[in-house]
Design an enzyme around this catalytic site. Structure first.
Site, PDB file in Angstrom:
ATOM      1  N   CYS A   3     -37.527  13.666  19.014  1.00 28.42           N
ATOM      2  CA  CYS A   3     -37.885  14.469  20.170  1.00 28.42           C
ATOM      3  C   CYS A   3     -37.006  15.712  20.091  1.00 28.42           C
ATOM      4  O   CYS A   3     -35.786  15.620  20.119  1.00 28.42           O
ATOM      5  CB  CYS A   3     -37.598  13.705  21.470  1.00 28.42           C
ATOM      6  SG  CYS A   3     -37.675  14.796  22.902  1.00 28.42           S
ATOM      7  N   ASP A  22       0.813  -1.209   0.000  1.00 26.70           N
ATOM      8  CA  ASP A  22       0.000   0.000   0.000  1.00 26.70           C
ATOM      9  C   ASP A  22       0.852   1.267   0.000  1.00 26.70           C
ATOM     10  O   ASP A  22       0.531   2.248  -0.663  1.00 26.70           O
ATOM     11  CB  ASP A  22      -0.910   0.037   1.234  1.00 26.70           C
ATOM     12  CG  ASP A  22      -2.005  -1.013   1.133  1.00 26.70           C
ATOM     13  OD1 ASP A  22      -2.075  -1.687   0.076  1.00 26.70           O
ATOM     14  OD2 ASP A  22      -2.769  -1.159   2.102  1.00 26.70           O
ATOM     15  N   TYR A  56       2.039   2.041  -3.372  1.00 25.98           N
ATOM     16  CA  TYR A  56       0.930   2.572  -4.178  1.00 25.98           C
ATOM     17  C   TYR A  56       0.742   4.059  -3.863  1.00 25.98           C
ATOM     18  O   TYR A  56       0.648   4.892  -4.748  1.00 25.98           O
ATOM     19  CB  TYR A  56      -0.356   1.788  -3.870  1.00 25.98           C
ATOM     20  CG  TYR A  56      -1.532   2.244  -4.708  1.00 25.98           C
ATOM     21  CD1 TYR A  56      -1.831   1.613  -5.906  1.00 25.98           C
ATOM     22  CD2 TYR A  56      -2.327   3.306  -4.301  1.00 25.98           C
ATOM     23  CE1 TYR A  56      -2.890   2.039  -6.698  1.00 25.98           C
ATOM     24  CE2 TYR A  56      -3.389   3.741  -5.076  1.00 25.98           C
ATOM     25  CZ  TYR A  56      -3.668   3.100  -6.269  1.00 25.98           C
ATOM     26  OH  TYR A  56      -4.712   3.532  -7.037  1.00 25.98           O
ATOM     27  N   ASP A  57       0.715   4.362  -2.556  1.00 22.79           N
ATOM     28  CA  ASP A  57       0.519   5.756  -2.142  1.00 22.79           C
ATOM     29  C   ASP A  57       1.625   6.653  -2.688  1.00 22.79           C
ATOM     30  O   ASP A  57       1.385   7.781  -3.101  1.00 22.79           O
ATOM     31  CB  ASP A  57       0.498   5.863  -0.615  1.00 22.79           C
ATOM     32  CG  ASP A  57      -0.748   5.214  -0.045  1.00 22.79           C
ATOM     33  OD1 ASP A  57      -1.697   4.968  -0.825  1.00 22.79           O
ATOM     34  OD2 ASP A  57      -0.772   4.939   1.169  1.00 22.79           O
ATOM     35  N   GLU A  78     -23.061  -5.175 -10.636  1.00 22.19           N
ATOM     36  CA  GLU A  78     -23.706  -4.927  -9.352  1.00 22.19           C
ATOM     37  C   GLU A  78     -22.708  -4.214  -8.439  1.00 22.19           C
ATOM     38  O   GLU A  78     -21.562  -4.649  -8.317  1.00 22.19           O
ATOM     39  CB  GLU A  78     -24.117  -6.288  -8.756  1.00 22.19           C
ATOM     40  CG  GLU A  78     -25.207  -6.227  -7.746  1.00 22.19           C
ATOM     41  CD  GLU A  78     -26.622  -6.275  -8.362  1.00 22.19           C
ATOM     42  OE1 GLU A  78     -26.761  -6.248  -9.598  1.00 22.19           O
ATOM     43  OE2 GLU A  78     -27.571  -6.323  -7.568  1.00 22.19           O
ATOM     44  N   GLU A  97     -23.271 -18.514 -11.410  1.00 19.43           N
ATOM     45  CA  GLU A  97     -22.537 -17.418 -10.782  1.00 19.43           C
ATOM     46  C   GLU A  97     -23.276 -17.068  -9.494  1.00 19.43           C
ATOM     47  O   GLU A  97     -24.476 -17.301  -9.418  1.00 19.43           O
ATOM     48  CB  GLU A  97     -22.553 -16.171 -11.684  1.00 19.43           C
ATOM     49  CG  GLU A  97     -21.979 -16.405 -13.063  1.00 19.43           C
ATOM     50  CD  GLU A  97     -22.413 -15.313 -14.051  1.00 19.43           C
ATOM     51  OE1 GLU A  97     -22.688 -14.184 -13.617  1.00 19.43           O
ATOM     52  OE2 GLU A  97     -22.478 -15.626 -15.243  1.00 19.43           O
ATOM     53  N   LYS A 110     -25.313 -14.733  -7.073  1.00 15.85           N
ATOM     54  CA  LYS A 110     -26.183 -13.600  -7.334  1.00 15.85           C
ATOM     55  C   LYS A 110     -25.898 -12.546  -6.270  1.00 15.85           C
ATOM     56  O   LYS A 110     -26.282 -12.700  -5.108  1.00 15.85           O
ATOM     57  CB  LYS A 110     -27.647 -14.035  -7.291  1.00 15.85           C
ATOM     58  CG  LYS A 110     -28.589 -12.913  -7.641  1.00 15.85           C
ATOM     59  CD  LYS A 110     -29.995 -13.438  -7.838  1.00 15.85           C
ATOM     60  CE  LYS A 110     -30.910 -12.341  -8.324  1.00 15.85           C
ATOM     61  NZ  LYS A 110     -31.002 -11.218  -7.381  1.00 15.85           N
TER      62      LYS A 110
HETATM   63  S1  IVH Z   1     -27.598 -11.463 -15.101  1.00 16.86           S
HETATM   64  C1  IVH Z   1     -29.151  -9.394 -18.803  1.00 16.86           C
HETATM   65  N1  IVH Z   1     -25.913 -12.177 -13.195  1.00 16.86           N
HETATM   66  O1  IVH Z   1     -29.891  -9.542 -10.011  1.00 16.86           O
HETATM   67  C2  IVH Z   1     -28.469  -9.562 -17.505  1.00 16.86           C
HETATM   68  N2  IVH Z   1     -27.634 -10.624 -12.655  1.00 16.86           N
HETATM   69  O2  IVH Z   1     -32.723  -9.983  -9.655  1.00 16.86           O
HETATM   70  C3  IVH Z   1     -29.404 -10.099 -16.474  1.00 16.86           C
HETATM   71  N3  IVH Z   1     -27.551  -9.790 -10.332  1.00 16.86           N
HETATM   72  O3  IVH Z   1     -30.941  -7.474 -12.648  1.00 16.86           O
HETATM   73  C4  IVH Z   1     -28.811 -10.227 -15.149  1.00 16.86           C
HETATM   74  N4  IVH Z   1     -25.792 -10.962  -9.705  1.00 16.86           N
HETATM   75  O4  IVH Z   1     -28.915  -6.676 -11.115  1.00 16.86           O
HETATM   76  C5  IVH Z   1     -26.981 -11.425 -13.519  1.00 16.86           C
HETATM   77  N5  IVH Z   1     -24.341 -12.849 -11.603  1.00 16.86           N
HETATM   78  C6  IVH Z   1     -25.406 -12.106 -11.936  1.00 16.86           C
HETATM   79  C7  IVH Z   1     -26.029 -11.263 -11.005  1.00 16.86           C
HETATM   80  C8  IVH Z   1     -27.157 -10.536 -11.401  1.00 16.86           C
HETATM   81  C9  IVH Z   1     -26.702 -10.071  -9.327  1.00 16.86           C
HETATM   82  C10 IVH Z   1     -28.694  -8.856 -10.239  1.00 16.86           C
HETATM   83  C11 IVH Z   1     -28.911  -8.035 -11.489  1.00 16.86           C
HETATM   84  C12 IVH Z   1     -30.269  -8.467 -11.958  1.00 16.86           C
HETATM   85  C13 IVH Z   1     -30.916  -8.842 -10.662  1.00 16.86           C
HETATM   86  C14 IVH Z   1     -32.146  -9.672 -10.870  1.00 16.86           C
END
Ligand code: IVH
Length: 669
Positions: free
Chosen positions: A426, A31, A34-35, A172, A112, A114
């Site tokens: 309050c 770090d 980098y700084d 995201e 993947e 979510k």
């Molecule tokens: S694919 C055309 N992959 O979950 C692309 N979405 O509940 C469609 N999300 O709108 C989305 N991880 O914002 C995709 N690995 C992932 C994701 C992901 C989170 C979010 C995304 C999507 C929402 C739907």
């Protein structure tokens, strides 16, 4: 090497370090290094403003606070996902797809995690980040480009050549569990309402008007999808796309996999379910995607909203059902009234829960939560337990609709609800509930650290009428204390000693202890260093406070308002009269010997480390730069000083040694 070449080299080194850190999770340089590179680049750009490029790592915080977020129309709609809650729903999804295109069963799948954050759409033109927006309604979102630029993992310029001329990257923005915990601790210390979960905190962080606030939240980003607008990409599968994204410099979420068929996907689900709790970010399931890209367009979109080629396989959160025994209201030291649920104790994912947050009155009425209801409660990862909602089918008519009191439960004053807030306050500065919480905070370990003064003791002193505010603590006498229950001579003496000792705390600690709205520990330190004394902070204008790096308009307004309240000014005067520390030892001297000077250090000094020398210069009001330019006021040179010393001599810049540095910063006799 010319300055232009060096600047380009520094940018390359910094970008590379960022990718190693954020994309590969494998830092390549320490770090501090980098700084050092970053400071050198900043100094170089300061000396040669024509060398600044919009995508320089120094420009992540280029924009001024906005007054409102602008709208942004996505080039392609931002789609959402259909959900599958079990294996059968997953199989039904595959069957539907196979009816449209028989190959859908044979395209293989990726899985993947979510990510449970805020969806973003990032536009890249010729490899450069140009605009970033929130999802909004899927067609039009809000332009949050300036805020997104502050996210370290977001590449401002892509690597390689094989990106299309124009594309939208979908991803995201998330809050890491550690950053979320830190943020809520700071908010608690500053008397601000807590965020319910990392998703809300990420979405809120993204929609800030002041990018400095976004930066301080330290958000993360994961990319997972490309919409090609102009040009083409060389990817036959979703798996290739993720690899491409990573190669271009985007962080991609860990734990992805490829599967030959749906059977293999189903077999992978329990493994994901087990690991999801230990991820450093929130995830609420996995996304299953047909791997072969050529099938994607073919399968189409349902209702203009959900692509058929992907589906979210959601995991059940840890939920339990129990009885809501009561709704109580807590009055915080800022006066905020927060309702919370008292529950019949219940086990949720191995932890016994007997209280849960209800956030605010709007949540209670929207969900129609009544006292006596059977309710579902959830506890996910780091998040404070919360009531999801009632089970109305189990009501027997005895349930009581809750209404937040219109008067403070502690003092009876009529409560106020600011127009733009969901919280009632309050307003009574002398409300016993607020005063109690305020004094407990003042004496707490993180603040003035008054040994022997916890919640019960403060309550006892208030009830006995011995104190009404924190200044009264310093007027307490032993003979009054020993009259109280549970106070012997020795414990009274110990408490008085603890109180007396606290007088020597620095200004930063006192400021934090005062419990000024929005002033947590780190902000208190920033303010104390910058202003040096209570007197100069007290007289500072709102603009002067706003100008402190890391402060911002909300903090400036709150601090300014605090010191304009006569009641607070009197309190501070009394504390001063009791001999409390009103200055900061590490303060920056606005009129110090190096005020307004840009100083460069070079070579190794006989006794001082670089950090120590920099600190001395900064404290004396100077700015330490990494390289010599026409703007340099002074060079401090030690052994083996190289090109910087030569340059200073060539430009006729004064050069001093360590002894002279120490002489200049020494207090005048
Ligand atoms: S694919 C055309 N992959 O979950 C692309 N979405 O509940 C469609 N999300 O709108 C989305 N991880 O914002 C995709 N690995 C992932 C994701 C992901 C989170 C979010 C995304 C999507 C929402 C739907």
């Amino acid at each position: 090497m010319s300055p232009a070449e060096r600047a380009a080299e520094l940018r390359r080194l910094l970008d590379r370090a960022n990718i190693a850190y954020y994309v590969h999770d494998a830092p390549e340089i320490p770090d501090a290094e980098y700084d050092r590179l970053f400071r050198e680049l900043r100094a170089l750009e300061a000396a040669h403003p024509d060398l600044v490029t919009p995508d320089s790592p120094t420009q992540r915080l280029g924009a001024e606070p906005a007054t409102a977020l602008r709208k942004h129309t996505h080039l392609r709609p931002m789609l959402s996902l259909a959900n599958a809650f079990d294996d059968d729903e997953l199989a039904a999804w595959e069957d539907r797809n196979a009816r449209i295109n028989a190959d859908a069963r044979h395209g293989g799948y990726t899985t993947e995690v979510k990510i449970d954050g805020a969806a973003v759409n990032l536009t890249y033109a010729r490899g450069r980040f140009v605009t970033g927006a929130t999802r909004g309604n899927g067609t039009v979102g809000e332009d949050v480009t300036a805020n997104l630029r502050t996210i370290q993992g977001l590449p401002l310029v892509l690597r390689g050549q094989d990106y299309p001329a124009l594309m939208e990257i979908r991803g995201e923005v998330y809050f890491s569990a550690a950053a979320f915990r830190r943020l809520n601790t700071e908010r608690e210390e500053a008397g601000e309402p807590l965020f319910a979960n990392p998703r809300n905190a990420a979405a809120g962080g993204l929609r800030q008007l002041d990018p400095r606030v976004t930066r301080s939240r330290r958000l993360g980003l994961f990319a997972f999808h490309v919409e090609v607008i102009e040009g083409r990409i060389d990817a036959a599968s979703q798996w290739d796309i993720l690899a491409l994204l990573e190669r271009w410099g985007f962080p991609v979420a860990p734990h992805r996999a490829q599967h030959p068929d749906l059977e293999a996907v189903r077999a992978a689900v329990p493994g994901y379910e087990a690991l999801i709790h230990d991820l450093p970010f929130d995830a609420d399931g996995i996304v299953v995607k047909i791997n072969r890209v050529s099938l994607h367009d073919d399968l189409g979109v349902v209702g203009g909203r959900e692509p058929r080629w992907a589906i979210a396989r959601k995991f059940a959160p840890e939920v339990a059902v129990t009885r809501l025994l009561d709704i109580r209201v807590n009055v915080g030291r800022t006066g905020a009234l927060t309702p919370y649920a008292v529950l019949e104790p219940v086990d949720v994912g191995g932890v016994t829960i007997s209280t849960a947050t209800l956030h605010n009155e709007d949540v209670i009425s929207e969900k129609d939560i009544r006292v006596g209801d059977w309710v579902e409660v959830v506890r996910a990862g780091e998040v404070i337990p919360k009531v999801i909602g009632p089970l109305p089918g189990r009501r027997d008519g005895s349930e009581v609709v809750f209404e937040l009191p219109v008067t403070c439960p502690a003092c009876g004053t009529a409560v106020e609800r600011p127009d733009d807030e969901v919280i009632r306050y309050c307003p009574n500065e002398t409300c016993p509930g607020r005063v109690l919480e305020g004094i407990v905070h003042f004496a707490s370990r993180g603040a003035m650290d008054v040994r022997g003064l916890g919640y019960e003791r403060v309550k006892q002193l208030l009830d006995a009428g011995l104190i009404t505010d924190v200044a009264d603590l310093y007027e307490l006498k032993a003979d009054a204390l020993v009259q109280l229950d549970r106070f012997a001579e020795q414990s009274a003496a110990l408490l008085l000693k603890g109180i007396a000792d606290s007088r020597s705390r620095p200004l930063s600690t006192l400021l934090f202890g005062l419990g000024i709205h929005h002033v947590g520990k780190s902000v208190a330190t920033l303010l104390a260093r910058r202003f040096g004394s209570m007197a100069s902070l007290r007289e500072a204008t709102e603009e002067e406070i706003n100008a402190v790096p890391g402060a911002g308009p909300v903090i400036a307004a709150a601090v300014h308002r605090y010191f304009r309240t006569p009641h607070h000014r009197r309190l501070v005067e009394r504390l001063e009269a009791h001999g409390l520390g009103m200055t900061e030892p590490d303060a920056i001297e606005a009129d110090g010997p190096f005020a307004g000077m840009t100083v460069v250090l070079t070579g190794s000094l006989p006794t001082l480390s670089r950090t120590a020398a920099s600190a001395l210069i900064q404290r004396a009001g100077g700015h330490v730069a990494g390289s010599v330019s026409k703007k340099t006021s002074l060079v401090v040179a030690g052994e083996e000083a190289g090109s910087k010393l030569e340059k200073a001599n060539a430009l006729g810049i004064p050069v001093i040694d360590e002894a002279e540095l120490l002489r200049r910063v020494a207090p005048s006799p």
